[in-house]
Design an enzyme around this catalytic site. Sequence first.
Site, mmCIF file in Angstrom:
data_model
loop_
_atom_site.group_PDB
_atom_site.id
_atom_site.type_symbol
_atom_site.label_atom_id
_atom_site.label_comp_id
_atom_site.label_asym_id
_atom_site.label_seq_id
_atom_site.Cartn_x
_atom_site.Cartn_y
_atom_site.Cartn_z
ATOM 1 N N TRP A 1 -5.048 -3.796 -4.997
ATOM 2 C CA TRP A 1 -3.890 -2.739 -5.419
ATOM 3 C C TRP A 1 -3.358 -2.387 -4.007
ATOM 4 C CZ3 TRP A 1 -2.885 -0.678 -10.089
ATOM 5 C CH2 TRP A 1 -4.026 -0.584 -11.085
ATOM 6 N N HIS B 1 -4.602 2.610 -4.245
ATOM 7 C CA HIS B 1 -5.963 2.879 -3.934
ATOM 8 C C HIS B 1 -6.127 4.194 -3.430
ATOM 9 C CE1 HIS B 1 -8.048 -0.969 -3.929
ATOM 10 N NE2 HIS B 1 -6.934 -1.515 -3.363
ATOM 11 N N ASP C 1 -8.364 -3.683 3.234
ATOM 12 C CA ASP C 1 -7.219 -4.365 2.992
ATOM 13 C C ASP C 1 -6.650 -4.893 4.543
ATOM 14 O OD1 ASP C 1 -6.937 -5.312 0.384
ATOM 15 O OD2 ASP C 1 -5.558 -3.469 0.040
ATOM 16 N N ARG D 1 -9.244 -7.339 6.246
ATOM 17 C CA ARG D 1 -9.543 -8.874 5.789
ATOM 18 C C ARG D 1 -8.780 -9.816 6.436
ATOM 19 N NH1 ARG D 1 -7.381 -8.996 -0.299
ATOM 20 N NH2 ARG D 1 -8.248 -11.164 0.137
ATOM 21 N N HIS E 1 -12.589 -8.994 -2.747
ATOM 22 C CA HIS E 1 -11.660 -8.174 -3.670
ATOM 23 C C HIS E 1 -11.424 -8.493 -4.969
ATOM 24 C CE1 HIS E 1 -10.003 -6.104 0.282
ATOM 25 N NE2 HIS E 1 -10.881 -6.971 0.873
ATOM 26 N N HIS F 1 -12.776 1.083 -1.873
ATOM 27 C CA HIS F 1 -11.839 0.166 -1.886
ATOM 28 C C HIS F 1 -12.091 -0.906 -3.332
ATOM 29 C CE1 HIS F 1 -8.442 -2.258 -0.542
ATOM 30 N NE2 HIS F 1 -9.016 -3.410 -0.984
ATOM 31 N N ASP G 1 -10.264 -2.136 -6.730
ATOM 32 C CA ASP G 1 -9.895 -3.283 -6.907
ATOM 33 C C ASP G 1 -10.213 -3.924 -8.446
ATOM 34 O OD1 ASP G 1 -8.287 -3.860 -4.714
ATOM 35 O OD2 ASP G 1 -9.756 -5.030 -3.683
ATOM 36 N N HIS H 1 -7.132 -8.715 -10.453
ATOM 37 C CA HIS H 1 -8.229 -9.097 -9.614
ATOM 38 C C HIS H 1 -9.534 -9.699 -10.457
ATOM 39 C CE1 HIS H 1 -7.391 -7.051 -5.661
ATOM 40 N NE2 HIS H 1 -6.189 -6.849 -6.481
ATOM 41 N N HIS I 1 1.250 -10.720 -9.071
ATOM 42 C CA HIS I 1 0.123 -9.711 -8.548
ATOM 43 C C HIS I 1 0.955 -8.357 -8.013
ATOM 44 C CE1 HIS I 1 -3.922 -9.520 -7.078
ATOM 45 N NE2 HIS I 1 -3.340 -8.630 -6.261
ATOM 46 N N ASP J 1 -0.188 -4.625 -8.634
ATOM 47 C CA ASP J 1 -0.643 -3.944 -7.444
ATOM 48 C C ASP J 1 0.075 -2.544 -7.338
ATOM 49 O OD1 ASP J 1 -2.912 -5.160 -6.624
ATOM 50 O OD2 ASP J 1 -1.745 -6.109 -4.812
#
Length: 359
Positions: free
Chosen positions: A19, A24, A62, A65, A77, A129, A133, A139, A162, A166
């Site tokens: 997201w 989020h 995020d 990662r 995720h 998080h 997601d 996702h 996506h 998001d």
Amino acid sequence: MHLLPLLLPLFALPTAYSWGAVGHEIVATIAQIHLHQPAQQALQHLLPNSKGHLAPIASWADRLRGLPYYSWSGELHYTSPLGDWPPSKCHFGDEGWKTTHDVLHAISNYTTRLSLDPSDVTSLKFLVHFIGDAHQPLHLTNRDRGGNDDRVRFEGRLMNLHSLWDGGFITKSVREQSNYTEALPSRQIESNLRGTIYDPYIRLLLWEGVRIWWRTSLPSWFICPSPLSLSSLSSSQLILSTAEDGEKLSSVVCPQTWAQETHKITCERTFPPSMGEEGEEHQVPELNTKEYYGPIRDGNIIEKLLVQGGLRLAATLNAIFEPEEDGEGVEGKGLLNFAWLEEAAAEGKQSERRVVELA
Ligand SMILES: *[C@@H]1O[C@H](CO)[C@@H](O)[C@H](O)[C@H]1NC(C)=O
Ligand SMILES: *[C@@H]1O[C@H](CO)[C@@H](O)[C@H](O)[C@H]1NC(C)=O
């Protein structure tokens, strides 16, 4: 199909698979509003820099990662059900999973870790998080890497499918939300808003969404399969049972069940039929249309997902931080702190009475 690997770098945006930050933060803020006092107090200790508020840490996973040391967290995720190719083939686990190192197991993993060690800030940050997601439909499928490989237009702007889910839809709603700029008559809600551009949107989600639109269906969002029947379920729920209070937790936290429901949206709404069949060429579609965006907007689909994510996160944290001696269990006080809703209902009755008395 064969062209795809060559084209990938063009579309692979850094924000892939999450997201957006706003989504989020909205989920985290809705959760914050519904925490019982023990969870609020625990967060004050765990997150001193944000004064116990979840929103500032909601996108931490995020940012992380991309770092080499944390690259293992990337696949946590999302999840990749085998055989799934929406809308023509919808499978969510009945044909297995590409890996169990995924968002569903991550939610169980970090719920368990945090309940075993309530000072584990890292697990808290991951949990906040990943519950977000798991409520983003893209996702929950592996088609075109969750839509990351699909170019679309929305209101003329080029993006990938996506990132439309998001952040694109959310940004549009936040931008166009002209009501609810004034404070609501609720300290519980207002004291947890942070003066952001999406405050009016959160007020709408609660004051109309929770209080009116989803009021009767809302309890069903919190039904988890009975822990007694766990053996017949997938291992994502079993992980919880390794925690001391695993049974109590798995009656509140059931990512598999939550995601199963959200995957219906993945299947029915995310990939427009105009994108064609596997390997077929197609034009870049404009998706702000009556056919595609209409039902998403009119059905308040994004709004419902944000509220479900937020309330389920709150229920999870309330269950984790519930004091031992509270023999009543989370059911005693309720999974969620809905004091504002009860106050609003009482206030509504009073003003009805005043109207009657005046008449
Ligand atoms: C569980 O948490 C540990 C510690 O962060 C991590 O190494 C592992 O990859 C996680 N597994 C899943 C499925 O989340
Ligand atoms: C704001 O509220 C008015 C009156 O209830 C309503 O007609 C309008 O659609 C609302 N606007 C938005 C953007 O929600």
